[in-house]
Design a protein around this motif. Sequence first.
Motif, PDB file in Angstrom:
ATOM      1  N   ARG A  84     -27.680  -4.931   4.311  1.00  0.00           N
ATOM      2  CA  ARG A  84     -28.705  -4.771   3.278  1.00  0.00           C
ATOM      3  C   ARG A  84     -28.049  -4.820   1.908  1.00  0.00           C
ATOM      4  N   PHE A  85     -28.700  -5.508   0.977  1.00  0.00           N
ATOM      5  CA  PHE A  85     -28.182  -5.589  -0.387  1.00  0.00           C
ATOM      6  C   PHE A  85     -28.082  -4.200  -1.003  1.00  0.00           C
ATOM      7  N   PHE A  86     -29.112  -3.367  -0.784  1.00  0.00           N
ATOM      8  CA  PHE A  86     -29.080  -2.028  -1.362  1.00  0.00           C
ATOM      9  C   PHE A  86     -27.861  -1.257  -0.881  1.00  0.00           C
ATOM     10  N   SER A  87     -27.546  -1.334   0.401  1.00  0.00           N
ATOM     11  CA  SER A  87     -26.378  -0.620   0.934  1.00  0.00           C
ATOM     12  C   SER A  87     -25.098  -1.102   0.264  1.00  0.00           C
ATOM     13  N   TRP A  88     -25.011  -2.397   0.048  1.00  0.00           N
ATOM     14  CA  TRP A  88     -23.820  -2.991  -0.559  1.00  0.00           C
ATOM     15  C   TRP A  88     -23.670  -2.548  -2.017  1.00  0.00           C
ATOM     16  N   ILE A  89     -24.734  -2.675  -2.786  1.00  0.00           N
ATOM     17  CA  ILE A  89     -24.635  -2.317  -4.205  1.00  0.00           C
ATOM     18  C   ILE A  89     -24.530  -0.805  -4.370  1.00  0.00           C
ATOM     19  N   TYR A  90     -25.100  -0.050  -3.450  1.00  0.00           N
ATOM     20  CA  TYR A  90     -24.959   1.404  -3.493  1.00  0.00           C
ATOM     21  C   TYR A  90     -23.484   1.779  -3.365  1.00  0.00           C
ATOM     22  N   ARG A  91     -22.786   1.140  -2.437  1.00  0.00           N
ATOM     23  CA  ARG A  91     -21.361   1.430  -2.244  1.00  0.00           C
ATOM     24  C   ARG A  91     -20.565   1.092  -3.507  1.00  0.00           C
ATOM     25  N   ILE A  92     -20.922  -0.011  -4.151  1.00  0.00           N
ATOM     26  CA  ILE A  92     -20.264  -0.374  -5.414  1.00  0.00           C
ATOM     27  C   ILE A  92     -20.531   0.717  -6.452  1.00  0.00           C
ATOM     28  N   LEU A  93     -21.775   1.179  -6.543  1.00  0.00           N
ATOM     29  CA  LEU A  93     -22.135   2.230  -7.491  1.00  0.00           C
ATOM     30  C   LEU A  93     -21.363   3.516  -7.216  1.00  0.00           C
ATOM     31  N   VAL A  94     -21.279   3.914  -5.966  1.00  0.00           N
ATOM     32  CA  VAL A  94     -20.550   5.143  -5.630  1.00  0.00           C
ATOM     33  C   VAL A  94     -19.098   5.028  -6.085  1.00  0.00           C
ATOM     34  N   ASN A  95     -18.483   3.886  -5.855  1.00  0.00           N
ATOM     35  CA  ASN A  95     -17.106   3.690  -6.310  1.00  0.00           C
ATOM     36  C   ASN A  95     -17.014   3.790  -7.829  1.00  0.00           C
ATOM     37  N   GLU A  96     -17.978   3.234  -8.535  1.00  0.00           N
ATOM     38  CA  GLU A  96     -18.003   3.349  -9.998  1.00  0.00           C
ATOM     39  C   GLU A  96     -18.136   4.813 -10.423  1.00  0.00           C
ATOM     40  N   CYS A  97     -18.988   5.566  -9.732  1.00  0.00           N
ATOM     41  CA  CYS A  97     -19.170   6.983 -10.056  1.00  0.00           C
ATOM     42  C   CYS A  97     -17.890   7.767  -9.785  1.00  0.00           C
ATOM     43  N   LEU A  98     -17.242   7.487  -8.671  1.00  0.00           N
ATOM     44  CA  LEU A  98     -15.991   8.176  -8.352  1.00  0.00           C
ATOM     45  C   LEU A  98     -14.929   7.867  -9.408  1.00  0.00           C
ATOM     46  N   ASN A  99     -14.861   6.612  -9.836  1.00  0.00           N
ATOM     47  CA  ASN A  99     -13.909   6.244 -10.889  1.00  0.00           C
ATOM     48  C   ASN A  99     -14.236   6.964 -12.196  1.00  0.00           C
ATOM     49  N   ALA A 100     -15.510   7.038 -12.530  1.00  0.00           N
ATOM     50  CA  ALA A 100     -15.924   7.707 -13.769  1.00  0.00           C
ATOM     51  C   ALA A 100     -15.584   9.196 -13.721  1.00  0.00           C
ATOM     52  N   ARG A 101     -15.827   9.836 -12.591  1.00  0.00           N
ATOM     53  CA  ARG A 101     -15.501  11.258 -12.457  1.00  0.00           C
ATOM     54  C   ARG A 101     -13.997  11.488 -12.545  1.00  0.00           C
TER      55      ARG A 101
END
Length: 194
Positions: A84-101
């Motif tokens: 699913r596209f949502f699952s894929w982009i969600y994982r990208i977002l989580v990585n971005e959030c982890l990097n930001a934190r």
Amino acid sequence: MRPHAANFSTPAVYVNQDADDLALIARCTAGDTDAFEALVERYHRVLFTVAVRMLGDTDDASDAAQNAFIKAYQKLGTFDRSRRFFSWIYRILVNECLNARRDRPRHEPIAADVAAADTPADLFETAQRRDRVQSAILALPTEYREVIVLRHFTGLSYEEIGQTLQVPAKTVKSRLYTARERLAAMLRGLEARA
């Protein structure tokens, strides 16, 4: 007798969009850059909401969501169409959030998202409660924070969360139970200190 439509909440935007997402992705990879805009419009709000709940700051969340869309666009050719596209982009977002934190100072304040109330005292109490809940969510380990955010702030089912995180639904239920227990304990501790 048919139930009244108002008795049911409208389904989340992304629940039944898989075929349309794949068509838009095909158009993007064929050179139609405007097709990606439809994906951004469809998923921006839910990804921004997830990012706010993971980061506790609307500016950081906006940056994380924007970066996730940029990276998704740049890597669209690597997207596995069986997922699913949502699952894929969600994982990208989580990585971005982890990097930001990881990259920001530990003492950064949490933005207040206060709902209207009747009195200044109600406003203050609501703001304090929201801050305590937000602080408790942010204090959870990522695996627990993710299931809380996806279940309670985006309304995904256990199965959808499992697909998104690539874990079985039983694991989602277990993590959600543990996350709720930890949140309750943290909030009791915060209440006792307040």
